[in-house]
Design a protein around this motif. Structure first.
Motif, mmCIF file in Angstrom:
data_model
loop_
_atom_site.group_PDB
_atom_site.id
_atom_site.type_symbol
_atom_site.label_atom_id
_atom_site.label_comp_id
_atom_site.label_asym_id
_atom_site.label_seq_id
_atom_site.Cartn_x
_atom_site.Cartn_y
_atom_site.Cartn_z
ATOM 1 N N GLN A 237 4.344 23.324 -4.421
ATOM 2 C CA GLN A 237 4.081 23.553 -5.341
ATOM 3 C C GLN A 237 5.162 23.059 -5.817
ATOM 4 N N HIS A 238 6.493 23.467 -5.974
ATOM 5 C CA HIS A 238 7.507 23.606 -6.510
ATOM 6 C C HIS A 238 8.095 22.484 -5.609
ATOM 7 N N ARG A 239 8.490 22.049 -4.978
ATOM 8 C CA ARG A 239 8.909 20.903 -3.930
ATOM 9 C C ARG A 239 8.272 19.777 -3.289
ATOM 10 N N HIS A 240 7.047 19.789 -2.241
ATOM 11 C CA HIS A 240 6.587 18.623 -1.963
ATOM 12 C C HIS A 240 5.573 18.035 -3.126
ATOM 13 N N LEU A 241 4.394 18.816 -3.349
ATOM 14 C CA LEU A 241 3.682 18.054 -4.603
ATOM 15 C C LEU A 241 4.305 16.965 -5.899
ATOM 16 N N PRO A 242 5.512 18.383 -6.481
ATOM 17 C CA PRO A 242 6.032 17.297 -7.370
ATOM 18 C C PRO A 242 7.285 16.061 -7.135
ATOM 19 N N GLU A 243 7.173 16.231 -6.119
ATOM 20 C CA GLU A 243 8.522 15.084 -5.552
ATOM 21 C C GLU A 243 7.396 13.644 -4.815
ATOM 22 N N TYR A 244 6.504 13.972 -4.387
ATOM 23 C CA TYR A 244 5.101 12.977 -3.855
ATOM 24 C C TYR A 244 5.190 12.547 -4.859
ATOM 25 N N ALA A 245 4.430 12.959 -6.008
ATOM 26 C CA ALA A 245 3.915 12.590 -7.398
ATOM 27 C C ALA A 245 4.717 11.425 -7.926
ATOM 28 N N ASN B 165 15.499 17.765 -7.512
ATOM 29 C CA ASN B 165 14.936 16.898 -7.016
ATOM 30 C C ASN B 165 15.865 16.914 -4.970
ATOM 31 N N SER B 166 15.374 17.203 -4.119
ATOM 32 C CA SER B 166 15.937 17.888 -2.691
ATOM 33 C C SER B 166 15.930 16.611 -2.002
ATOM 34 N N HIS B 167 15.185 15.309 -2.584
ATOM 35 C CA HIS B 167 16.231 14.097 -1.378
ATOM 36 C C HIS B 167 14.609 14.043 -0.597
ATOM 37 N N VAL B 168 13.895 15.233 0.373
ATOM 38 C CA VAL B 168 13.743 15.511 1.130
ATOM 39 C C VAL B 168 12.655 14.582 1.582
ATOM 40 N N ILE B 169 11.318 14.481 0.310
ATOM 41 C CA ILE B 169 10.208 13.656 0.552
ATOM 42 C C ILE B 169 10.352 12.492 0.329
ATOM 43 N N ALA C 36 1.291 -1.401 0.249
ATOM 44 C CA ALA C 36 0.318 -0.397 0.109
ATOM 45 C C ALA C 36 0.389 0.898 -0.068
ATOM 46 N N LYS C 37 -0.439 2.309 -1.052
ATOM 47 C CA LYS C 37 1.392 3.399 -1.026
ATOM 48 C C LYS C 37 1.320 4.586 0.315
ATOM 49 N N LEU C 38 1.988 5.364 0.706
ATOM 50 C CA LEU C 38 1.461 6.592 2.320
ATOM 51 C C LEU C 38 0.397 7.121 1.383
ATOM 52 N N ARG C 39 -0.666 7.479 2.383
ATOM 53 C CA ARG C 39 -1.259 8.150 2.113
ATOM 54 C C ARG C 39 -0.771 9.443 2.671
ATOM 55 N N ILE C 40 -0.493 11.099 1.510
ATOM 56 C CA ILE C 40 -0.123 12.240 2.781
ATOM 57 C C ILE C 40 -0.890 12.927 1.701
ATOM 58 N N ASN D 74 7.320 9.574 -5.916
ATOM 59 C CA ASN D 74 7.783 9.180 -5.412
ATOM 60 C C ASN D 74 6.614 7.511 -5.479
ATOM 61 N N GLN D 75 7.175 6.461 -6.253
ATOM 62 C CA GLN D 75 5.922 5.271 -6.216
ATOM 63 C C GLN D 75 5.482 4.851 -5.089
ATOM 64 N N LEU D 76 6.320 5.377 -4.147
ATOM 65 C CA LEU D 76 5.626 4.848 -2.549
ATOM 66 C C LEU D 76 4.620 5.533 -2.008
ATOM 67 N N ALA D 77 4.537 7.196 -2.766
ATOM 68 C CA ALA D 77 2.952 7.823 -1.832
ATOM 69 C C ALA D 77 2.705 7.807 -3.132
ATOM 70 N N GLU D 78 1.223 8.229 -2.525
ATOM 71 C CA GLU D 78 0.232 8.658 -2.717
ATOM 72 C C GLU D 78 -0.462 10.197 -2.042
ATOM 73 N N ILE D 79 -0.592 11.022 -2.916
ATOM 74 C CA ILE D 79 -1.412 12.597 -2.197
ATOM 75 C C ILE D 79 -2.668 12.326 -3.140
#
Length: 341
Positions: free
Chosen positions: A16-24, A295-299, A2-6, A26-31
């Motif tokens: 808009q510039h960092r968090h959302l595009p990087e979650y989008a 990619n900031s690698h933070v996400i 199951a993906k991590l629900r964000i 990421n194969q393990l996460a779902e916004i």
């Protein structure tokens, strides 16, 4: 798996510039949710990512739809929203500076501990390849004893890229609490602690507003820092570096000098007292300019630490130590004295 629900709380520029595009990507996460007090913005951003829009973060936290949240709000809301999310049993990635006081930071750490949830602070400078390489070289003794450093982070100011421009919360003391020193200075404070592997114990600072007459927070700060082993150096944070961003750090040691993100072609240059020069091409640092690291690698690090149940690479305690230096700088500027961290 199951993906991590964000859920992303605050849909301004950093989201808009960092968090959302990087979650989008990421194969393990779902916004699944986006929250912003601006209803139009919340709806527009949520639609882009196929997520549900909220205007009340409490409603999002109670929805049962998310496992973790990114807190991308004005600084004064970091602590209350993070604590509410942790109390609701959610993992939290909080933007920097993590809080507006040490007491708030301690409450965030306590809430994470009490609820058995991850709290990570978005200090992305630790994940820049040149910074990681420099840390290894310093730790290995490659430079011998470290004597001094200088680090700077400056650009023309957030009005250029913030969704609200000059009207934005960045410039309002009651919402931001601190200006360039908290926006940029805290990044460099965290970086110096990370590179040298030791704590900053004393600060002398000048923190002022000289370039943005519409701001009620600082836009220029210069600090002198001293570490526990006696290394001294300077840190500059500015929203008045017009023309070109400066995100450089220089470390001076017994056997040579490291220049990080200072040379246009090489992200790390090692200059040794023997005359040897080593140029490292490690990919450019992430910046608002084109050509920077995307990619900031933070996400990615946050998602990994939650899924693998590992300690966050930048914990609440680490965030608080970097915040403490900023608070000491503000105190030093007020008192006109050297301040202990």
């Amino acid at each position: 798996m199951a993906k991590l629900r964000i859920g992303v709380i605050g849909a301004g520029s950093i989201a808009q510039h960092r968090h959302l595009p990087e979650y989008a990507t990421n194969q393990l996460a779902e916004i699944v949710a986006v929250c912003d007090i601006n209803q139009e913005r919340a709806a527009e951003v949520a639609e882009k990512y196929g997520a549900k829009a909220y205007t009340d973060y409490q409603e999002l936290l109670k929805s049962g739809e998310v496992d973790a949240v990114s807190v991308c709000t004005p600084n004064y809301l970091h602590a209350p929203i993070s604590i509410a999310a942790l109390e609701a049993g959610l993992h939290v990635l909080c933007e920097k500076p993590m809080a507006t006081s040490k007491a708030e930071a301690e409450s965030m750490i306590a809430a994470a501990e009490k609820n058995g949830k991850k709290l990570m602070i978005a200090h992305n400078q630790r994940f820049v390849p040149s910074h990681q390489k420099a840390r290894q070289l310093i730790a290995s003794g490659d430079l011998g004893k470290i004597y001094s450093f200088r680090t700077a982070f400056g650009h023309g100011g957030p009005e250029g890229w913030s969704v609200e421009g000059k009207e934005g919360w960045f410039f309002q003391k009651e919402k931001a609490f601190v200006g360039a020193m908290g926006d940029l200075g805290v990044h460099k404070t965290d970086l110096i602690r990370y590179l040298l592997g030791e704590e900053i114990t004393e600060v002398g600072a000048f923190v002022q507003t000289s370039a943005k007459d519409f701001a009620t927070v600082d836009d220029n700060a210069v600090c002198v820092l001293k570490t526990e082993s006696g290394i001294i150096g300077t840190l500059a944070a500015s929203w008045a570096y017009n023309g070109r961003e400066d995100n450089s750090t220089i470390i001076y040691g017994e056997k040579g000098t490291l220049r990080l993100e200072d040379d246009p072609n090489y992200s790390l240059v090692a200059l040794y007292s023997t005359g040897e020069v080593v140029n490292y091409q490690l990919g450019k640092i992430q910046s608002n300019d084109e050509g920077g690291q995307k990619n900031s690698h933070v996400i990615e690090k946050f998602v990994d630490c939650v899924i693998n149940n590992e300690a966050p690479p930048v914990s609440g305690e680490e965030g608080m130590k970097s915040l403490s230096v900023i608070l000491a700088a503000l105190e030093s500027n007020e008192s006109k004295r050297i301040t202990e961290v």
